[in-house]
Design an enzyme around this catalytic site. Sequence first.
Site, short mmCIF file in Angstrom:
data_model
loop_
_atom_site.label_atom_id
_atom_site.label_comp_id
_atom_site.label_asym_id
_atom_site.label_seq_id
_atom_site.Cartn_x
_atom_site.Cartn_y
_atom_site.Cartn_z
N HIS A 41 5.68 -15.56 -40.22
CA HIS A 41 5.49 -14.99 -39.38
C HIS A 41 6.09 -16.23 -38.12
O HIS A 41 6.20 -17.33 -38.29
CB HIS A 41 4.28 -14.79 -38.66
CG HIS A 41 3.24 -15.75 -39.27
ND1 HIS A 41 2.68 -15.71 -40.66
CD2 HIS A 41 2.66 -16.89 -38.70
CE1 HIS A 41 1.51 -17.09 -40.01
NE2 HIS A 41 2.16 -17.67 -39.28
N SER A 82 3.80 -18.22 -34.95
CA SER A 82 1.97 -18.52 -34.34
C SER A 82 2.50 -18.39 -32.87
O SER A 82 3.33 -19.20 -32.54
CB SER A 82 1.51 -19.12 -34.88
OG SER A 82 2.13 -19.66 -36.89
N PRO A 86 5.14 -25.29 -26.81
CA PRO A 86 5.36 -24.76 -27.89
C PRO A 86 6.55 -24.96 -28.38
O PRO A 86 7.65 -24.13 -27.39
CB PRO A 86 4.76 -23.22 -28.77
CG PRO A 86 4.31 -23.13 -26.72
CD PRO A 86 4.31 -24.26 -26.18
N SER A 87 6.89 -25.40 -29.78
CA SER A 87 8.38 -24.74 -30.27
C SER A 87 8.23 -23.94 -31.20
O SER A 87 7.48 -23.97 -32.49
CB SER A 87 8.55 -25.98 -31.44
OG SER A 87 9.55 -26.20 -32.05
N PHE A 88 8.14 -22.40 -30.96
CA PHE A 88 8.07 -21.45 -31.10
C PHE A 88 8.66 -21.11 -32.84
O PHE A 88 10.02 -21.34 -32.09
CB PHE A 88 8.13 -19.74 -30.75
CG PHE A 88 7.22 -19.87 -29.44
CD1 PHE A 88 5.45 -20.11 -29.50
CD2 PHE A 88 7.74 -20.16 -28.62
CE1 PHE A 88 5.19 -19.68 -28.86
CE2 PHE A 88 6.69 -19.51 -27.31
CZ PHE A 88 5.49 -19.48 -27.44
N HIS A 89 8.73 -20.93 -33.99
CA HIS A 89 9.41 -21.07 -35.45
C HIS A 89 8.91 -20.16 -36.34
O HIS A 89 7.38 -19.90 -36.21
CB HIS A 89 9.56 -22.23 -35.70
CG HIS A 89 8.03 -23.30 -36.09
ND1 HIS A 89 7.54 -23.33 -35.06
CD2 HIS A 89 7.52 -23.17 -37.38
CE1 HIS A 89 6.15 -23.84 -36.02
NE2 HIS A 89 6.73 -23.50 -37.22
N VAL A 90 9.77 -19.82 -36.77
CA VAL A 90 9.26 -19.02 -38.29
C VAL A 90 9.75 -20.01 -39.46
O VAL A 90 10.22 -20.66 -39.69
CB VAL A 90 10.44 -18.26 -38.75
CG1 VAL A 90 10.17 -16.81 -39.50
CG2 VAL A 90 10.18 -16.38 -37.51
#
Length: 214
Positions: free
Chosen positions: A69, A71, A154-158
Amino acid sequence: MVSSPDAEHHDDVGEHGGRLRSFRHERGNWASYVYVAFRPHEELWEMLDELKSVARKHGVHLTTAEEIHVSLSHTVILRHHWIQPFIQSLREKLCTTRRFLCVADLLKVYVNKEKSRTFLGLEVARGRQQLLEVVSGVDLSLQEFHLETFYQNPSFHVSLAWCVGDMAKALQGACLLELQRVVDDFEDSDVLTRFYADTIYCKCGNKVMSIPLC
């Protein structure tokens, strides 16, 4: 209603693959976080197997992530009687947010604050601005309960896979370039690395509550 956890709990790191809790388990406290789900295509697991094989050649043994997901908050502690008011607050903050497309196709290496786990993740490029707007709403709800807000930038990542300890150095450089080539060259990678953010989820303990976007 959310069921109560055991009155006493002994945390055995052997049960978590060597992972450590960042806070002590207490009765009535619920580890909670907000996220966007990533629903992988079957072919993604084939790509991940190739990524793990490359990492092994560089001395890093990765474990597939149990939950994949993006976060949108840190893991915070909610008291039992805060859960429903917190969810209601999230619904109010996100009631006008429209669903949107995300593309996560750039591999990056992440290490948690405790330096106890390293993650291999796909960073979200397209959809980042919309995710920032969602986080702004989530942060407002967190502030209402005097809880820690998310990262400033933030670094949005999966997160696809992880290993114990700080293995960032081993995964960087030539290893990361080789890993990225796997993603870039994989058939249908442009399909595997995109997903729609149409629902925001909040997991409290073992219970998951959903907030559909419009």
